[in-house]
Write a protein that holds these residues in place. Structure first.
Motif, PDB file in Angstrom:
ATOM      1  N   UNK A  74       0.813  -1.221   0.000  1.00  0.00           N
ATOM      2  CA  UNK A  74       0.000   0.000   0.000  1.00  0.00           C
ATOM      3  C   UNK A  74       0.847   1.272   0.000  1.00  0.00           C
ATOM      4  N   UNK A  75       2.169   1.104  -0.246  1.00  0.00           N
ATOM      5  CA  UNK A  75       3.050   2.269  -0.336  1.00  0.00           C
ATOM      6  C   UNK A  75       3.637   2.414  -1.744  1.00  0.00           C
ATOM      7  N   UNK A  76       2.990   1.789  -2.705  1.00  0.00           N
ATOM      8  CA  UNK A  76       3.490   1.798  -4.076  1.00  0.00           C
ATOM      9  C   UNK A  76       3.372   3.204  -4.676  1.00  0.00           C
ATOM     10  N   UNK A  77       4.350   3.565  -5.501  1.00  0.00           N
ATOM     11  CA  UNK A  77       4.389   4.882  -6.150  1.00  0.00           C
ATOM     12  C   UNK A  77       4.260   6.007  -5.130  1.00  0.00           C
ATOM     13  N   UNK A  78       5.153   5.960  -4.128  1.00  0.00           N
ATOM     14  CA  UNK A  78       5.183   7.008  -3.098  1.00  0.00           C
ATOM     15  C   UNK A  78       3.842   7.156  -2.389  1.00  0.00           C
ATOM     16  N   UNK A  79       3.283   6.017  -1.999  1.00  0.00           N
ATOM     17  CA  UNK A  79       2.042   5.971  -1.217  1.00  0.00           C
ATOM     18  C   UNK A  79       0.818   6.445  -1.984  1.00  0.00           C
ATOM     19  N   UNK A  80       0.882   6.439  -3.299  1.00  0.00           N
ATOM     20  CA  UNK A  80      -0.278   6.884  -4.082  1.00  0.00           C
ATOM     21  C   UNK A  80      -1.100   5.725  -4.622  1.00  0.00           C
ATOM     22  N   UNK A  81      -0.579   4.492  -4.552  1.00  0.00           N
ATOM     23  CA  UNK A  81      -1.278   3.349  -5.131  1.00  0.00           C
ATOM     24  C   UNK A  81      -1.054   2.108  -4.284  1.00  0.00           C
ATOM     25  N   UNK A  82      -1.878   1.104  -4.542  1.00  0.00           N
ATOM     26  CA  UNK A  82      -1.769  -0.193  -3.881  1.00  0.00           C
ATOM     27  C   UNK A  82      -1.477  -1.238  -4.949  1.00  0.00           C
TER      28      UNK A  82
END
Length: 326
Positions: free
Chosen positions: A206-214
């Motif tokens: 749940x921190x993918x792409x600097x916390x913007x995606x899951x």
């Protein structure tokens, strides 16, 4: 402005994945290197393996495309540790280091992306049932977890976060189920028929792409069916074998939406040979070749995998150990 930049970044990354996604058939070979044998109460094992995985075949579905402009290589070092509390109950862990490269050649220009770092780790708890399915049989079951030890936020030189399939770690906890069966063959006492099944239930990063995606890798099912034998040469025991492997991965998901060009199923053949140098040390080599593959969309798929390593076994004195009932 922030939402617009996030959208542009996502479009850029999805564009990369549409042509170079290989996360379902590349990465650290965790499942391939699980399954240390139980050598009896108090036995301790250390295994060190090097694994090279080359992906240089571009597939659309089951069709191989005439395109060699893309290549992926994964070099992994795997440290396995196993301990048997009893003749039935044992634990096994696997720690990894990984180097991955992706090369794209277009119009005479070559683009290389490389990542290196500690990968994820596995802990597996196993229990064996000898002779439960007849004489000279062993049925083992195991449950465990994959821990996100590796980084999943590496970026390019321009500060853009790399796609999930190029990261050393997954950024998520996974659940593992493991089942193994072996049977000695009466017509040849040195021969063994074995089978194993591994299911990996993947978690979410749940921190993918600097916390913007899951991001969630697809669940994986893997089955192996193998035959091994034994012969003596130059006062050394050799164990040749052949294994057929089936692997199926579901599509990856980002923000609960299936990601194109991920997922598929593969069938491999793996001839292998181990040499028992002495009662404590064994050396093993494996060559894995694809027999069939079907991928969702267009993906690079495995071309060749080579694994080589050494296992060291020794007994620990049981005087002060916890006695686990069998």
């Amino acid at each position: 402005m922030y939402n617009r930049m996030t959208f542009i970044t996502l479009v850029f990354l999805f564009g990369q994945q549409a042509y170079t996604q290989t996360c379902c058939s590349g990465g650290v070979p965790l499942s391939n290197n699980l399954g240390m044998s139980n050598e009896g109460k108090g036995s301790f094992q250390l295994g060190l393996n090097y694994d090279y995985n080359n992906l240089n075949t571009l597939n659309a579905g089951s069709n191989t495309l005439d395109d060699d402009s893309r290549e992926r290589n994964t070099n992994s070092v795997l440290l396995g540790i196993g301990y048997a509390f009893s003749d039935r109950f044992s634990i096994e862990s696997l720690f990894t280091w990984v180097n991955q490269t992706r090369t794209i050649t277009q119009f005479g220009n070559e683009s290389l992306t490389e990542t290196t770092g500690i990968g994820d780790a596995v802990l597996l708890v196993k229990y064996a049932f000898p002779n439960v399915l007849g004489a000279e049989t062993v049925l083992s079951i195991g449950v465990g977890a994959k821990a996100p030890f590796g980084r999943s936020d590496l970026t390019t030189d321009q500060g853009i976060q790399l796609t999930a399939d190029l990261q050393p770690g997954s950024g998520a906890w996974d659940g593992l189920g493991w089942l193994s069966f072996s049977k000695g063959l009466g017509f040849r006492p040195s021969a063994t028929l074995s089978a194993s099944f591994i299911y990996r239930l993947t978690g979410e990063n749940d921190e993918y792409l600097n916390n913007t995606s899951v991001y969630e890798f697809g669940d994986v099912i893997q089955g192996n069916l193998g035959y091994t034998d034994q012969f003596l040469l130059f006062n050394t025991v050799f164990n040749p074998g052949i294994v057929f492997k089936y692997r199926k991965a579901k599509e990856d998901r980002i923000n609960k939406v299936d990601l194109p060009n991920t997922g598929g199923e593969w069938v491999f053949v793996r001839p292998e040979l181990s040499a028992q140098i002495n009662p404590n040390i064994a050396i093993t080599t494996r060559l894995e070749l694809p027999l069939y593959s079907f991928v969702e969309g267009t993906q690079l798929t495995p071309t060749l995998r080579v694994t080589a390593g050494m296992t060291y076994k020794f007994k620990v004195k049981n005087d002060n150990l916890i006695n686990v009932s069998e």
